[in-house]
Design a protein around this motif. Structure first.
Motif, short mmCIF file in Angstrom:
data_model
loop_
_atom_site.label_atom_id
_atom_site.label_comp_id
_atom_site.label_asym_id
_atom_site.label_seq_id
_atom_site.Cartn_x
_atom_site.Cartn_y
_atom_site.Cartn_z
N CYS A 17 0.86 -1.19 0.00
CA CYS A 17 0.00 0.00 0.00
C CYS A 17 0.89 1.24 0.00
O CYS A 17 1.82 1.34 0.81
CB CYS A 17 -0.90 0.00 1.24
SG CYS A 17 -1.95 1.46 1.38
N LEU A 40 -0.58 -5.65 0.39
CA LEU A 40 -1.96 -5.70 -0.09
C LEU A 40 -2.46 -7.14 -0.14
O LEU A 40 -1.70 -8.06 -0.42
CB LEU A 40 -2.06 -5.08 -1.49
CG LEU A 40 -1.70 -3.60 -1.62
CD1 LEU A 40 -1.74 -3.18 -3.07
CD2 LEU A 40 -2.62 -2.74 -0.78
N LEU A 60 -8.12 -9.57 -3.73
CA LEU A 60 -9.59 -9.67 -3.74
C LEU A 60 -10.09 -10.48 -4.92
O LEU A 60 -11.29 -10.64 -5.10
CB LEU A 60 -10.23 -8.28 -3.78
CG LEU A 60 -10.23 -7.48 -2.51
CD1 LEU A 60 -10.88 -6.12 -2.75
CD2 LEU A 60 -10.98 -8.20 -1.41
N ILE A 65 -6.52 -5.08 -1.90
CA ILE A 65 -7.01 -4.20 -0.85
C ILE A 65 -5.98 -4.10 0.27
O ILE A 65 -5.31 -5.06 0.60
CB ILE A 65 -8.37 -4.68 -0.30
CG1 ILE A 65 -8.96 -3.65 0.65
CG2 ILE A 65 -8.24 -6.05 0.35
CD1 ILE A 65 -10.40 -3.90 1.02
N CYS A 66 -5.88 -2.92 0.85
CA CYS A 66 -5.02 -2.72 2.01
C CYS A 66 -5.82 -3.09 3.26
O CYS A 66 -6.90 -2.52 3.49
CB CYS A 66 -4.56 -1.27 2.10
SG CYS A 66 -3.64 -0.91 3.62
N ARG A 110 -8.04 0.10 3.97
CA ARG A 110 -9.15 -0.39 3.13
C ARG A 110 -9.18 0.23 1.74
O ARG A 110 -10.18 0.16 1.03
CB ARG A 110 -10.51 -0.19 3.81
CG ARG A 110 -10.61 -0.74 5.22
CD ARG A 110 -10.34 -2.21 5.33
NE ARG A 110 -11.44 -2.97 4.75
CZ ARG A 110 -11.40 -4.26 4.51
NH1 ARG A 110 -10.32 -4.95 4.79
NH2 ARG A 110 -12.41 -4.89 3.98
N HIS A 111 -8.08 0.84 1.31
CA HIS A 111 -7.98 1.37 -0.05
C HIS A 111 -7.88 0.19 -1.02
O HIS A 111 -7.20 -0.79 -0.74
CB HIS A 111 -6.76 2.27 -0.19
CG HIS A 111 -6.60 2.84 -1.56
ND1 HIS A 111 -7.29 3.94 -1.98
CD2 HIS A 111 -5.84 2.44 -2.60
CE1 HIS A 111 -6.96 4.19 -3.23
NE2 HIS A 111 -6.07 3.30 -3.64
N VAL A 112 -8.55 0.31 -2.18
CA VAL A 112 -8.53 -0.76 -3.18
C VAL A 112 -7.76 -0.27 -4.40
O VAL A 112 -7.98 0.83 -4.90
CB VAL A 112 -9.97 -1.16 -3.59
CG1 VAL A 112 -9.96 -2.20 -4.69
CG2 VAL A 112 -10.74 -1.66 -2.39
#
Length: 65
Positions: free
Chosen positions: A7, A14, A17, A52-53, A57-59
Motif C-alpha cells: 500500500c 496488499l 480480492l 485491498i489494504c 481499506r484502499h482498493v
C-alpha cells in the motif's frame, strides 16, 4: 526477494480480492432497452485484479495482461 505489492499509503502488504470484469461500450438507457440482447454484441470486457489494504481499506486495480 519480496514480491508483495505494498500500500502506498500505509506501507502494508496488499491482500488479493480476486478478479473483476468491467463491461465497456454498448448502448445504455432507452437505446440499450430497444436493442435488447443485441446490445451486448457492442460491449467489451476489461479484467482487473483487485488488491485491498487491510489497514486503510484502499482498493487498487491492476490491469490483467
Amino acid at each position: 526477494m519480496n514480491n508483495d505489492l505494498m500500500c502506498q499509503r500505509c506501507n502494508v502488504a496488499l491482500e488479493d480480492l480476486g478478479e473483476y470484469n468491467f463491461r465497456t461500450g454498448g448502448a445504455t438507457g432507452v437505446g440499450g432497452m430497444l436493442l435488447g440482447g443485441w446490445n451486448q454484441l457492442a460491449e467489451g470486457k476489461v479484467t482487473f485484479d483487485l488488491k485491498i489494504c487491510p489497514s486503510c481499506r484502499h482498493v487498487d486495480f491492476y490491469l490483467r495482461s
